[in-house]
Design a protein around this motif. Structure first.
Motif, short mmCIF file in Angstrom:
data_model
loop_
_atom_site.label_atom_id
_atom_site.label_comp_id
_atom_site.label_asym_id
_atom_site.label_seq_id
_atom_site.Cartn_x
_atom_site.Cartn_y
_atom_site.Cartn_z
N ILE A 136 39.33 52.34 51.69
CA ILE A 136 38.29 51.71 50.86
C ILE A 136 38.78 50.38 50.29
O ILE A 136 38.05 49.38 50.30
CB ILE A 136 37.87 52.67 49.73
N SER A 137 40.01 50.35 49.80
CA SER A 137 40.54 49.09 49.27
C SER A 137 40.65 48.05 50.37
O SER A 137 40.35 46.86 50.17
CB SER A 137 41.91 49.32 48.61
N GLY A 138 41.04 48.49 51.56
CA GLY A 138 41.10 47.57 52.69
C GLY A 138 39.73 47.04 53.08
O GLY A 138 39.59 45.87 53.46
N ALA A 139 38.71 47.90 52.97
CA ALA A 139 37.34 47.47 53.30
C ALA A 139 36.86 46.41 52.33
O ALA A 139 36.21 45.43 52.73
CB ALA A 139 36.40 48.68 53.29
N VAL A 140 37.17 46.57 51.04
CA VAL A 140 36.78 45.57 50.03
C VAL A 140 37.45 44.23 50.34
O VAL A 140 36.80 43.17 50.33
CB VAL A 140 37.17 46.04 48.61
N LEU A 141 38.74 44.28 50.63
CA LEU A 141 39.45 43.05 50.95
C LEU A 141 38.94 42.43 52.25
O LEU A 141 38.88 41.20 52.38
CB LEU A 141 40.95 43.33 51.07
N VAL A 183 30.26 35.36 42.60
CA VAL A 183 30.42 36.81 42.79
C VAL A 183 31.86 37.24 42.53
O VAL A 183 32.13 38.11 41.70
CB VAL A 183 30.00 37.22 44.23
N TRP A 184 32.80 36.60 43.22
CA TRP A 184 34.17 37.08 43.19
C TRP A 184 34.97 36.60 41.99
O TRP A 184 36.04 37.15 41.71
CB TRP A 184 34.88 36.68 44.47
N GLN A 185 34.49 35.55 41.28
CA GLN A 185 35.19 35.13 40.08
C GLN A 185 34.50 35.60 38.81
O GLN A 185 34.90 35.25 37.71
CB GLN A 185 35.35 33.60 40.06
N SER A 186 33.45 36.40 38.98
CA SER A 186 32.86 37.06 37.82
C SER A 186 33.80 38.17 37.35
O SER A 186 34.73 38.55 38.08
CB SER A 186 31.50 37.65 38.19
N ILE A 187 33.55 38.71 36.18
CA ILE A 187 34.43 39.77 35.67
C ILE A 187 34.42 40.99 36.59
O ILE A 187 35.48 41.49 36.97
CB ILE A 187 34.03 40.14 34.23
N PRO A 188 33.23 41.51 37.00
CA PRO A 188 33.25 42.67 37.92
C PRO A 188 33.89 42.33 39.27
O PRO A 188 34.64 43.13 39.83
CB PRO A 188 31.77 43.01 38.08
N GLY A 189 33.56 41.12 39.78
CA GLY A 189 34.11 40.72 41.08
C GLY A 189 35.61 40.58 41.03
O GLY A 189 36.33 41.00 41.96
N THR A 190 36.13 39.97 39.95
CA THR A 190 37.58 39.80 39.80
C THR A 190 38.27 41.16 39.70
O THR A 190 39.31 41.39 40.34
CB THR A 190 37.89 38.96 38.57
N ALA A 191 37.67 42.06 38.90
CA ALA A 191 38.26 43.40 38.76
C ALA A 191 38.26 44.14 40.09
O ALA A 191 39.25 44.79 40.46
CB ALA A 191 37.48 44.19 37.70
N TYR A 200 40.92 42.15 42.66
CA TYR A 200 42.35 42.31 42.38
C TYR A 200 42.73 43.78 42.23
O TYR A 200 43.88 44.15 42.50
CB TYR A 200 42.72 41.50 41.14
N GLY A 201 41.76 44.62 41.82
CA GLY A 201 42.03 46.06 41.82
C GLY A 201 42.24 46.57 43.24
O GLY A 201 43.17 47.34 43.50
N ALA A 202 41.39 46.12 44.16
CA ALA A 202 41.53 46.51 45.57
C ALA A 202 42.83 45.97 46.16
O ALA A 202 43.52 46.66 46.92
CB ALA A 202 40.33 46.03 46.38
N LEU A 203 43.17 44.73 45.79
CA LEU A 203 44.40 44.12 46.31
C LEU A 203 45.63 44.90 45.84
O LEU A 203 46.53 45.21 46.63
CB LEU A 203 44.49 42.67 45.84
N LEU A 204 45.66 45.24 44.54
CA LEU A 204 46.80 45.99 44.00
C LEU A 204 46.87 47.39 44.61
O LEU A 204 47.94 47.85 45.01
CB LEU A 204 46.67 46.09 42.48
N LEU A 205 45.71 48.06 44.70
CA LEU A 205 45.68 49.40 45.25
C LEU A 205 46.10 49.41 46.72
O LEU A 205 46.87 50.27 47.16
CB LEU A 205 44.27 49.99 45.10
N ALA A 210 44.95 27.86 43.53
CA ALA A 210 43.49 28.04 43.46
C ALA A 210 43.03 28.89 42.28
O ALA A 210 41.88 28.75 41.86
CB ALA A 210 42.99 28.66 44.77
N ARG A 211 43.92 29.79 41.75
CA ARG A 211 43.47 30.66 40.67
C ARG A 211 44.30 30.52 39.41
O ARG A 211 43.75 30.45 38.31
CB ARG A 211 43.50 32.13 41.14
#
Length: 557
Positions: free
Chosen positions: A15-20, A51-59, A62-67, A109-110
């Motif tokens: 699932i984390s890989g699918a998000v990324l 989308v991706w720099q919003s609070i939900p998108g960022t969470a 980066y949550g998917a990336l860490l996981l 970039a971030r």
């Protein structure tokens, strides 16, 4: 003790890989807009970042990336051997190299915009990435590695799915075109910048000097080094932990006498790879297919039961209790196994091929079997269903032959040739061949019960058995060379299989084989048949139901 089950860890990784993967696909699509114009890239960037720099998108990102990274380290730690297919090795190498390729881009970039308060637009981003040949090459390499890792991960997940062959060409086309369009958009966008955007810059250096307050370059260097050090420490620590001596050793014995002595925690598939023993595994060892399955001949008692993913696959194929998936089965004590779909490279034929490469004559018993009317059955089924059904049938043949002490020589369409007596006396070989015929009949009945609701008519067998001299040797050309048998005995067994079809029975067996087996088939029909090229006739027993033979045959050890 494991907190999360293997199936849960796999789902989290997937699932984390699918998000990324979704993030990467959209990001590369944004790059591809450079083929249109810089304005198109910038418009796409605004939508993308909203989308991706919003609070939900960022969470989520980066949550998917860490996981995903943690699950990758967990998988690396649990892996018992680094012997693996090339594709799997590339996926791991790409994944572990990504942090070091992406750190400069992430900081520029971030991180830097967070410190300066100003977020760059696409012209500024391209100016940074195009500021030197090193930056350009590194970013292009990162793009290819990221996409390669994503595609390999997706392929390992998809290739065992029933729908994959239908969309395979489309998916390969997308996999090829996405990075090409992204790189072309990147290059075209950079070249279309006005000359004043071509000034030299660099990550954390002069990239955004015209737009943002300067951020101390030393601080950015320290941040980059901290990221590098953190990732290197995590990966290095994982490798050190997995290198520590494991508690306990077990021995896994294979049918040709080879033994893999491995640490407790190895799966059977990992043990095969560690010992250099060929072992089929279409899905790469993820429990999503059944090609690596093994039959446990000794040591089943006290072994851990199948987890959910393995149990689902075993249930789907109707496997008996002594069959496990080699990639999921991790023995806790010594065990003997027979790889079901790789016995040709692991079993008796391997030894005999070395002994008989030049050819020699031996008296053997031969079994020919064929499915009747299978072409008509296959006409009304999807190709995948036909292959699945044939593989189930081949499994029945393999287990019947091997369980009786024989060796499957080859599969020919929906037919099979098996040999008995390669290492046993002829009388015993004849009894083994009759036992295999009985087991085959019983196996086909069980298969018909399994597919009762799917087959318009049940599967029917025709079997021919004969015994006599045959030439054994390595025959073929190039990669198609293998140990096989030829001779009049083989031709006669094939003719008897055809005779069984003519008389609408399951088995036609020569009286010579029955006599050498020390048995009597009185009460069954007996014919004298003529064979092409022979003046003498061949006395043959005609058996309507081969399963009945099991009542009169001696038990096989």
């Amino acid at each position: 003790m494991t907190i999360l089950s293997a199936s849960t860890r796999k789902k989290m990784h997937l699932i984390s890989g699918a998000v990324l993967g979704v993030f990467v696909l959209l990001h590369f699509s944004n790059h591809a807009l450079g083929l249109v114009s810089i304005d198109a890239m910038e418009t796409g960037r605004r939508i993308f970042t909203s989308v991706w720099q919003s609070i939900p998108g960022t969470a989520l990102l980066y949550g998917a990336l860490l996981l995903h990274f943690l699950m990758a380290l967990d998988s690396l730690y649990r892996r018992q051997t680094f012997r693996m297919p090339v594709g799997e090795a590339l996926k791991i190498i790409f994944g572990l190299s990504l942090p070091f390729l992406l750190v400069p881009h992430v900081v520029a970039a971030r991180v830097e915009p967070l410190l300066s308060g100003v977020y760059p637009d696409y012209p500024a981003i391209l100016r940074t990435l195009w500021s030197s040949s090193f930056n350009t090459s590194r970013q292009s390499l990162a793009l290819i590695v990221v996409w390669g890792h994503a595609c390999l991960g997706a392929w390992f997940w998809m290739r065992g799915r029933a729908w994959f062959p239908k969309y395979e060409t489309l998916l390969y086309t997308v996999a090829l075109l996405v990075p090409i369009f992204a790189l072309l958009g990147f290059v075209n966008g950079a070249r279309s910048l006005e000359r004043d955007y071509a000034e030299h810059g660099g990550y954390g250096d002069r990239a955004y000097s015209s737009q943002a307050p300067r951020v101390d370059p030393n601080l950015l260097d320290k941040i980059r080094l901290a990221f590098y050090g953190g990732f290197a420490s995590l990966i290095g620590g994982t490798l050190v932990l997995r290198a520590l001596p494991a508690r306990g050793r077990i021995r896994i014995r294979y049918p040709d006498g080879r033994v893999a002595a491995v640490s407790l925690g190895f799966s059977v598939l990992e043990a095969s790879r560690a010992a250099g023993i060929p072992h089929v595994s279409v899905c790469g060892g993820r429990g999503r297919c059944s090609t690596c399955r093994v039959r446990i001949t000794q040591g089943l008692e006290g072994q851990p039961p199948p987890e959910a993913a393995e149990l689902a696959t075993l249930t789907r194929i109707g496997a008996p209790e002594n069959v496990r998936l080699a990639c999921q089965f991790r023995p806790v004590h010594n065990v003997s196994v027979v790889p079901i779909l790789d016995t040709d490279s692991l079993g008796i034929k391997t030894q005999l091929a070395r002994q008989n490469a030049g050819g020699r004559e031996r008296r053997v018993a031969v079994l020919f079997c064929d499915l009747r009317d299978f072409t008509r059955i296959a006409e009304h089924r999807l190709p995948y269903d036909t292959v699945f059904l044939l593989n189930r049938y081949f499994e029945v043949v393999g287990e019947a032959v091997e369980g009786s002490g024989g060796v499957v020589d080859k599969f020919i369409g929906d037919g099979a040739l098996a040999i008995f007596g390669l290492k046993t006396p002829l009388p015993e070989a004849c009894r083994q061949a009759l036992s295999a015929a009985a087991r085959l009949s019983q196996g086909i009945r069980a298969l018909n019960q399994t597919f009762e609701g799917e087959l318009e008519q049940p599967l029917r067998l025709a079997i021919g058995l004969h015994a006599g001299p045959a030439i054994i040797g390595e025959m073929g050309y190039g990669q198609a060379t293998s140990l096989t048998v030829v001779g009049d005995t083989i031709n006669t067994a094939s003719r008897l299989e055809g005779l069984a079809k003519e008389h609408d029975v399951e088995l036609a067996v020569s009286a010579e084989l029955v006599e050498r087996a020390g048995l009597s088939f009185e009460g069954h029909r007996r014919l004298e048949i003529g064979l092409r090229g022979r003046k003498a006739t061949l006395e043959t027993w005609i058996i309507g139901d081969a399963a009945q033979l099991s009542l009169s045959l001696p038990m096989q050890g």
